[in-house]
Design a protein around this motif. Structure first.
Motif, PDB file in Angstrom:
ATOM      1  N   UNK A  39      24.161  85.507  14.615  1.00 26.58           N
ATOM      2  CA  UNK A  39      22.975  84.756  15.090  1.00 26.58           C
ATOM      3  C   UNK A  39      22.416  85.037  16.323  1.00 26.58           C
ATOM      4  N   UNK A  40      23.181  85.885  17.229  1.00 27.12           N
ATOM      5  CA  UNK A  40      22.825  86.187  18.576  1.00 27.12           C
ATOM      6  C   UNK A  40      22.297  87.504  18.762  1.00 27.12           C
ATOM      7  N   UNK A  41      22.881  88.434  17.933  1.00 25.30           N
ATOM      8  CA  UNK A  41      22.542  90.022  18.347  1.00 25.30           C
ATOM      9  C   UNK A  41      20.897  90.088  18.442  1.00 25.30           C
ATOM     10  N   UNK A  42      20.490  90.610  19.591  1.00 24.70           N
ATOM     11  CA  UNK A  42      18.997  90.911  19.493  1.00 24.70           C
ATOM     12  C   UNK A  42      18.500  91.767  18.723  1.00 24.70           C
ATOM     13  N   UNK A  43      18.642  92.057  17.533  1.00 22.54           N
ATOM     14  CA  UNK A  43      18.256  93.230  16.800  1.00 22.54           C
ATOM     15  C   UNK A  43      19.157  94.196  16.585  1.00 22.54           C
ATOM     16  N   UNK A  54      28.247  81.538  27.059  1.00 22.62           N
ATOM     17  CA  UNK A  54      29.402  80.929  26.337  1.00 22.62           C
ATOM     18  C   UNK A  54      30.506  80.415  27.026  1.00 22.62           C
ATOM     19  N   UNK A  55      31.201  81.614  27.588  1.00 19.66           N
ATOM     20  CA  UNK A  55      32.462  81.642  28.106  1.00 19.66           C
ATOM     21  C   UNK A  55      32.564  81.393  29.737  1.00 19.66           C
ATOM     22  N   UNK A  56      31.753  81.857  30.516  1.00 26.28           N
ATOM     23  CA  UNK A  56      31.653  81.794  31.874  1.00 26.28           C
ATOM     24  C   UNK A  56      30.881  80.942  32.384  1.00 26.28           C
ATOM     25  N   UNK A  57      30.237  80.194  31.440  1.00 25.85           N
ATOM     26  CA  UNK A  57      29.209  78.987  31.854  1.00 25.85           C
ATOM     27  C   UNK A  57      29.527  77.809  32.186  1.00 25.85           C
ATOM     28  N   UNK A  58      29.302  77.029  32.860  1.00 24.15           N
ATOM     29  CA  UNK A  58      29.602  75.504  32.995  1.00 24.15           C
ATOM     30  C   UNK A  58      28.863  74.685  32.005  1.00 24.15           C
ATOM     31  N   UNK A  59      27.719  75.220  31.367  1.00 19.42           N
ATOM     32  CA  UNK A  59      26.916  74.597  30.592  1.00 19.42           C
ATOM     33  C   UNK A  59      26.821  75.522  29.470  1.00 19.42           C
ATOM     34  N   UNK A  60      27.732  75.705  28.395  1.00 19.81           N
ATOM     35  CA  UNK A  60      27.669  76.780  27.481  1.00 19.81           C
ATOM     36  C   UNK A  60      26.718  76.586  26.354  1.00 19.81           C
ATOM     37  N   UNK A  61      25.862  77.548  26.240  1.00 22.85           N
ATOM     38  CA  UNK A  61      24.995  77.781  25.451  1.00 22.85           C
ATOM     39  C   UNK A  61      24.627  79.143  24.799  1.00 22.85           C
ATOM     40  N   UNK A  62      23.935  79.289  23.659  1.00 25.14           N
ATOM     41  CA  UNK A  62      23.622  80.496  23.189  1.00 25.14           C
ATOM     42  C   UNK A  62      22.167  80.484  22.636  1.00 25.14           C
ATOM     43  N   UNK A  63      21.645  81.712  22.492  1.00 25.25           N
ATOM     44  CA  UNK A  63      20.276  81.612  22.106  1.00 25.25           C
ATOM     45  C   UNK A  63      20.104  82.438  20.750  1.00 25.25           C
ATOM     46  N   UNK A  64      19.608  81.698  19.722  1.00 23.70           N
ATOM     47  CA  UNK A  64      19.458  82.535  18.432  1.00 23.70           C
ATOM     48  C   UNK A  64      18.471  83.569  18.319  1.00 23.70           C
ATOM     49  N   UNK A  65      18.826  84.608  17.812  1.00 21.28           N
ATOM     50  CA  UNK A  65      17.713  85.759  17.455  1.00 21.28           C
ATOM     51  C   UNK A  65      16.886  85.472  16.407  1.00 21.28           C
ATOM     52  N   UNK A  66      15.544  85.512  16.285  1.00 21.27           N
ATOM     53  CA  UNK A  66      14.937  85.336  14.867  1.00 21.27           C
ATOM     54  C   UNK A  66      14.910  86.755  14.483  1.00 21.27           C
ATOM     55  N   UNK A  67      15.280  86.929  13.320  1.00 20.46           N
ATOM     56  CA  UNK A  67      15.187  88.270  12.830  1.00 20.46           C
ATOM     57  C   UNK A  67      14.177  88.802  12.312  1.00 20.46           C
ATOM     58  N   UNK A  68      13.213  87.697  11.769  1.00 24.23           N
ATOM     59  CA  UNK A  68      11.943  88.214  11.127  1.00 24.23           C
ATOM     60  C   UNK A  68      11.093  88.419  11.915  1.00 24.23           C
TER      61      UNK A  68
END
Length: 193
Positions: free
Chosen positions: A65-69, A84-98
Motif C-alpha cells: 500500500x506504500x510503495x510509490x510505484x 512509522x518507526x521513528x516518528x512520534x506521530x506514526x502514519x503512512x501514505x497510501x500510494x494510488x496505483x491507478x
C-alpha cells in the motif's frame, strides 16, 4: 495448506514474543514486528495470520500500500523508518496505483503493537527499532508462480524490474542476517533461531 503453515508460524512468533505481547508496564513501547521476504514468499499470509492471532488490537501495515510505484522499494523502506518507526506521530501514505500518485495519509495509534510486512521493511535502520525481525524465504520458481497467480497480468510485465530492486536491497541491507527468525520452505514452523 499454506494458510495452515502460516498459522503455525504465526503461533511460533507469538510464543517468541512472549512477555512483550500485551505491554505489561505503562509507558513501555508496544512490540513492532517486521516481516520481510521477496515477492511471493508468503509474508502477507504470515502477517495476516499473526494479526488474526494477536491477543488484542494490533495494527498491520502492508508495504504494497506504500510503495510509490514499480520503482519504489527503497522509498517505501525509508518511509517505514521516517513515518512509522521513528516518528512520534506514526502514519503512512497510501500510494494510488491507478493514478500513480500519493494518496491519503493514515495515522496509526502508537500505543498499539505494529506489524509491518513487505520487502524493504527489514533494513538495518528499521531493524534497530523493531522488537522482532522475520525473514520469509521460498525458492524463486515457486515465488514467481505464487506472485503471478495472485496479481496476474498487472504484475507480470514488472516482475524482473521489481526483482532487480529486491536483489539490490538484499545485497545492501542483508535482511536475512538481521532477522531473529528465518522461515524457509522446508523448515519446522517453530524455528529456534
Amino acid at each position: 495448506m499454506m494458510f495452515s503453515r502460516s498459522a503455525e508460524r504465526a503461533d511460533a512468533l507469538l510464543r517468541r514474543l512472549g512477555p512483550a505481547l500485551p505491554s505489561a508496564s505503562p509507558g513501555s513501547h508496544p512490540p513492532v514486528v517486521l516481516i520481510d521476504g521477496r515477492s511471493g514468499s508468503g509474508k502477507s499470509e504470515l502477517a495476516t495470520a499473526l494479526a488474526e492471532r494477536w491477543p488484542g488490537p494490533v495494527t498491520l501495515v502492508r508495504l504494497d500500500d506504500i510503495y510509490p510505484g514499480w520503482d519504489g522499494l527503497d522509498a517505501a523502506s525509508a518511509h517505514v523508518h521516517d513515518h512509522l518507526l521513528a516518528s512520534s506521530a506514526p502514519r503512512w501514505q497510501r500510494h494510488d496505483w491507478v493514478t500513480d500518485t500519493g494518496a491519503e495519509w493514515a495515522s496509526i495509534d502508537p500505543a498499539l503493537p505494529l506489524i509491518v510486512e513487505g520487502i524493504g521493511s527489514l533494513s538495518r535502520q528499521n531493524a534497530a527499532l523493531a522488537t522482532l525481525r522475520v525473514w520469509v524465504e521460498l525458492d524463486d520458481a515457486t515465488r514467481k508462480q505464487r506472485a503471478l497467480a495472485r496479481d496476474g497480468e498487472a504484475y507480470a510485465p514488472h516482475w524482473e524490474r521489481w526483482a532487480a530492486q529486491e536483489r539490490a536491497f538484499i545485497a545492501r541491507e542483508h535482511p536475512r542476517a538481521l532477522a531473529d527468525v528465518v522461515f524457509t520452505e522446508d523448515d519446522d514452523p517453530d524455528p529456534r533461531r
